[in-house]
Design an enzyme around this catalytic site. Structure first.
Site, mmCIF file in Angstrom:
data_model
loop_
_atom_site.group_PDB
_atom_site.id
_atom_site.type_symbol
_atom_site.label_atom_id
_atom_site.label_comp_id
_atom_site.label_asym_id
_atom_site.label_seq_id
_atom_site.Cartn_x
_atom_site.Cartn_y
_atom_site.Cartn_z
ATOM 1 N N SER A 147 37.935 42.528 94.197
ATOM 2 C CA SER A 147 36.516 42.165 94.227
ATOM 3 C C SER A 147 35.694 43.405 93.912
ATOM 4 C CB SER A 147 36.146 41.636 95.611
ATOM 5 O OG SER A 147 36.165 42.709 96.528
ATOM 6 N N LYS A 148 34.388 43.221 93.868
ATOM 7 C CA LYS A 148 33.466 44.333 93.570
ATOM 8 C C LYS A 148 33.673 45.512 94.529
ATOM 9 C CE LYS A 148 30.130 42.525 90.691
ATOM 10 N NZ LYS A 148 29.372 43.100 89.659
ATOM 11 N N ARG A 149 34.025 45.172 95.736
ATOM 12 C CA ARG A 149 34.272 46.190 96.763
ATOM 13 C C ARG A 149 35.303 47.225 96.305
ATOM 14 N NH1 ARG A 149 37.705 45.675 100.855
ATOM 15 N NH2 ARG A 149 38.301 43.582 100.198
ATOM 16 N N HIS A 150 36.234 46.813 95.454
ATOM 17 C CA HIS A 150 37.277 47.722 94.977
ATOM 18 C C HIS A 150 36.853 48.470 93.720
ATOM 19 C CE1 HIS A 150 39.590 44.463 97.079
ATOM 20 N NE2 HIS A 150 40.173 45.513 97.612
ATOM 21 N N GLY A 151 35.611 48.360 93.341
ATOM 22 C CA GLY A 151 35.171 49.001 92.104
ATOM 23 C C GLY A 151 35.530 48.156 90.899
#
Ligand code: GLU
Length: 476
Positions: free
Chosen positions: A241-245
């Site tokens: 997800s976005k959280r992982h870049g």
């Protein structure tokens, strides 16, 4: 007759930008087709009118273009083919492989509620499957008459053989009551009409493959080979997800300053390998790519690794190309268009600059000191160097350089050495304050190269600026 030509396709839904998982699916399809001398096709699955957007389509085309995954033939837009999809549903109706279902939404809801209450799996129960008393003009859908006994096995090229009992698959809707085709129908018809021989996609579509196969068989069409590739997870094992870049591919270019060949190499190695080879050219990838090298476990996305791969490709990249790539960012930072002289300086410094940067943004930032107008900004480390310089050393250096008329890097270095000897200090004690004055930083490409590049007037001016700054700093 020989084996038919390999045709693969990338079939994104334009409901969001081209993300890293999609780009990898595209790459695998692209490489597989090129490896076999076949075609790689692009199909935009825009049947979901509410969620498909023009900007998403533009971003997908832009991202694929940037990555250089050139597709064959025209882009196929799925929505435009709705009439053909409906036509196939009617053919199935005519040949007895599909039927009209007049169950109302309320009836179906009651059916599901009963299944829920009885703790049974929720499936359409086939209530119109064997009826022929069709009330012609009442609203109805068209459903596939799928086999109810036996099982289907898919010999997936990545997952291996996977079997599902037909009893688990209900009769799916092909055409909705408003006459629009369902996604499942559209995919199968399009793959057939495009001559797709290998369906390579994320393993979140594996379940769909069994129903799609039932439809293909009902039409008597050639079955494609399937390869369902594991999804990409974050470094922590959770779905990416976005959280992982995990940004859109365009953001890798625009915000992170990555090179397309680096992103490609990274994506290739994400779930596929060729021995221990880390850096694989496009040419080698086309030669080596095969589906048997695709792992079954989820790949892990690692931003740090991607950045270091990018650093590798940056150092390999052509200096003129890098200059052109950073020119807009340099211009924005300077607040003016880079001049021809600026670009010339950038290109001649590139071999040095690119040794120290891992992305284009850092490369642009690290080049600014060459082009900034005087007085150039001084960072804290540089200011410290000047404040702690041996008294008078910078002024003596200025005098020595002003007298010399050879502004080549070796001549400048000799002068600095002579001065250090005369002042009985180490070369660094001359070079470091000088570096601070000339570059505004404590670290830089080779000092004497920089001085030679910028020339006498600019360098003496920068030394004067630093001397003035020191004088003002020394005032009470
Ligand atoms: N449009 C689907 C997606 O974006 C892909 C369908 C397929 O590859 O069959 O997930």
């Amino acid at each position: 007759m020989g084996a038919s030509k390999v045709v693969t396709r990338f079939a994104p839904s334009p409901t969001g930008f081209l993300h890293i998982g999609g780009a990898r699916t595209a790459l695998f399809n692209f490489l597989f087709a090129r490896h076999h001398g076949g075609d790689f096709r692009l199909r935009i699955e825009d049947t979901d009118r509410a969620r498909s957007t023009e900007p998403a389509i533009a971003a997908i085309l832009d991202g694929l273009g940037w990555l250089n995954f050139d597709w064959d033939g025209e882009v196929v837009y799925q929505f435009a083919r709705a009439a053909r999809h409906a036509d196939v549903a009617h053919q199935l109706l005519a040949n007895g492989h599909a039927y009209r279902c007049y169950a109302t939404p309320e009836e179906l809801e009651a059916m599901r509620a009963a299944q829920r209450a009885a703790k049974q799996p929720m499936r359409y129960d086939g209530r119109w499957r064997d009826r022929s008393d069709w009330p012609n003009d009442a609203p109805h859908v068209i459903r596939l008459k799928a086999p109810q006994t036996g099982s289907v096995t898919i010999d997936d090229l990545v997952q291996g053989p996977v079997t599902v009992a037909n009893a688990e698959l209900d009769d799916m809707v092909l055409l909705r009551s408003d006459g629009t085709p369902t996604y499942m129908l559209a995919v199968v018809v399009d793959d057939h009409d495009m001559g797709v021989t290998h369906v390579i996609r994320g393993d979140d579509h594996l379940n769909n493959a069994f129903r799609q196969l039932a439809l293909i068989r009902a039409m008597g069409w050639q079955e494609p080979a399937y390869a369902h590739i594991p999804l990409i997870h974050g470094a922590d094992g959770a779905k990416l997800s976005k959280r992982h870049g995990a940004l859109g591919v365009n953001e890798y270019r625009d915000q992170l300053g990555l090179l397309p060949e680096a992103v490609e190499n990274y994506l290739l190695r994400l779930g596929w390998g060729h021995g221990d080879d880390e850096f694989i050219s496009r040419e080698q990838a086309v030669e080596w790519f095969d589906l048997s090298g695709v792992g079954r476990g989820p790949a892990r996305f690692d931003m740090k690794k991607l950045e270091s791969v990018n650093g590798h490709y940056l150092r390999q990249a052509d200096d003129a190309r890098l200059t052109a790539l950073i020119a807009p960012g340099v211009g924005a930072a300077l607040g003016r268009e880079p001049t021809a002289r600026d670009l010339d300086i950038l290109q001649r410094s590139m071999a040095e600059l690119k040794k120290r940067a891992n992305n284009l943004n850092d490369l642009a930032t690290s080049s600014l000191f060459y082009l900034r107008s005087r007085p150039i900004p001084m960072d804290d480390a540089a200011a410290k160097l000047l404040a702690s310089a041996a008294p008078g050393i910078l002024a003596r250096a200025r005098t020595a350089f002003a007298q010399g008329d050879d502004w080549s890097a070796p001549a400048l270095e000799n002068q600095a050495r002579a001065l250090a000897d005369a002042a009985a200090v180490k070369l660094g004690q001359v070079a470091q304050p000088l570096r601070a004055a000339v570059t505004g930083a404590a670290q830089s490409p080779g000092l004497f190269d920089v001085m030679a590049m910028l020339g006498r007037d600019e360098i003496l001016g920068r030394i004067d600026d630093a001397l003035q700054m020191m004088e003002e700093g020394a005032k009470p």
